[in-house]
Motif scaffolding. Structure first.
Motif, short mmCIF file in Angstrom:
data_model
loop_
_atom_site.label_atom_id
_atom_site.label_comp_id
_atom_site.label_asym_id
_atom_site.label_seq_id
_atom_site.Cartn_x
_atom_site.Cartn_y
_atom_site.Cartn_z
N THR A 159 0.84 -1.19 0.00
CA THR A 159 0.00 0.00 0.00
C THR A 159 0.88 1.25 0.00
N LYS A 160 0.24 2.38 0.08
CA LYS A 160 0.94 3.66 0.16
C LYS A 160 0.94 4.16 1.60
N LYS A 161 2.11 4.49 2.09
CA LYS A 161 2.24 5.06 3.43
C LYS A 161 2.38 6.57 3.31
N ILE A 162 1.59 7.31 4.09
CA ILE A 162 1.67 8.77 4.10
C ILE A 162 2.82 9.19 5.01
N CYS A 163 3.88 9.70 4.40
CA CYS A 163 5.06 10.12 5.17
C CYS A 163 4.88 11.50 5.80
#
Length: 328
Positions: free
Chosen positions: A24-28
């Motif tokens: 998935t995409k991790k919000i940094c």
């Protein structure tokens, strides 16, 4: 012989009896913006510019966001941080009146650029996938494979003000304005945009809300609660259903909230004999005094009053389920 390929399922240290790995995409990092963009120049096609030059009155009607161009580059002074260069392209609709006649509708382009710095983490890994590219490697993807991805969410902008300014040197080409526009943006307007040599210019002030976030690919282990299977059948409208249009309309609930919006958070009351969603009002035609039938949002229309069932309305389940509660 190689082991059989199977999805790992095991008890973890967090106590999950069944878990899976997902990509998935991790919000940094992320930020919100409330921009008031003042005196933004509007570029018009030649025909529209001729009308503006002769207009006795002109006012911007609305603004539409056509496209957002995003470029991400690492900063040299702060490791793990990236500059996000954002360019917004707007289509502006203008009402222009010439000699008191009916207003002309003009269409122009406005461009706004800004830069923000967000944390995207530091990674030296290069990611490649099995997705093929016709004609060879995708050079742009190869150059940015180790960079995080910037995402911009924007609501439609608001036109706050507009003004028309006379140009001092009319028909002078001394203003060397250059617009590097994507072809898709140019195709949204009829004819070439006038960059200089005009007698009048239109400027607008735009208000805009946006959320900018930096994302990076990651793998996570999450609890496995099963597959997301739809719990309702697809119903058609028109030739794919046996119901008449009036029968379809009869199945739509009356939009009470549209006529009587809540005045404050937590407000609860009896509105026109209909449960207003705060667990108060009437249920199944029987008034519930001081208490409600169902939890807000469960969509049921039944309940019990003093231990007696109030009946079930069409399309609702029975009270006493996990989503509903009985009157006290």
């Amino acid at each position: 012989m190689a082991d059989k390929c199977q999805v790992e399922s095991a008890c973890t240290t967090m106590g999950w009896q069944d878990s899976v790995c997902i990509h998935t995409k991790k919000i940094c990092d992320s930020c919100i913006d409330k921009d008031c963009i003042e005196d933004l120049r509007v570029y018009l096609p030649q025909e529209s510019q001729m009308i503006l030059d002769q207009a006795t009155n002109a006012k911007a009607r609305s603004a539409e966001l056509l496209y957002v161009s995003i470029d991400v580059e690492p900063t040299q002074f702060n490791t793990g941080h990236f500059t996000v260069d954002i360019t917004y392209y707007y289509r502006i609709l203008i009402d222009a009146t010439v000699n008191g006649n009916r207003p002309y509708t003009l269409c122009g382009l406005a461009v706004f650029s800004k830069r923000v710095i967000l944390c995207g983490g530091e990674s030296t890994a290069k990611i490649f996938t099995s997705n093929t590219v016709i004609g060879g490697a995708d050079t742009h993807q190869m150059m940015r494979c180790s960079n995080p991805e910037a995402v911009v969410e924007v609501v439609e902008p608001m036109v706050l003000a507009s003004k028309v300014v006379d140009v001092c040197n009319c028909n002078c080409n001394c203003d060397n304005t250059v617009l590097n526009l994507p072809n898709a943006i140019r195709n949204c307007f009829e004819g070439e945009l006038v960059l200089n040599g005009e007698c009048r210019r239109l400027y607008v002030t735009i208000g805009q809300f946006s959320i900018i976030r930096m994302e990076r690919d990651t793998q996570l282990r999450i609890p496995n609660l099963g597959y997301c299977i739809p719990n309702k059948n697809c119903s058609g409208v028109g030739g794919t259903t046996d119901q008449t249009p009036c029968e379809v309309f009869d199945g739509i609930q009356f939009p009470v909230a549209s006529f009587f919006p809540p005045c404050g958070e937590g407000e609860c009351g009896f509105i026109g004999g209909v449960n207003n969603g705060c667990n108060c009002g009437s249920v199944g035609g029987v008034t519930t005094v001081g208490c409600g039938s169902c939890k807000a949002g469960c969509g049921c229309g039944t309940g019990t009053v003093g231990g007696t069932s109030t009946g079930t309305t069409a399309g609702c389940g029975s009270c006493g389920t996990s989503n509903c509660k009985t009157c006290r």
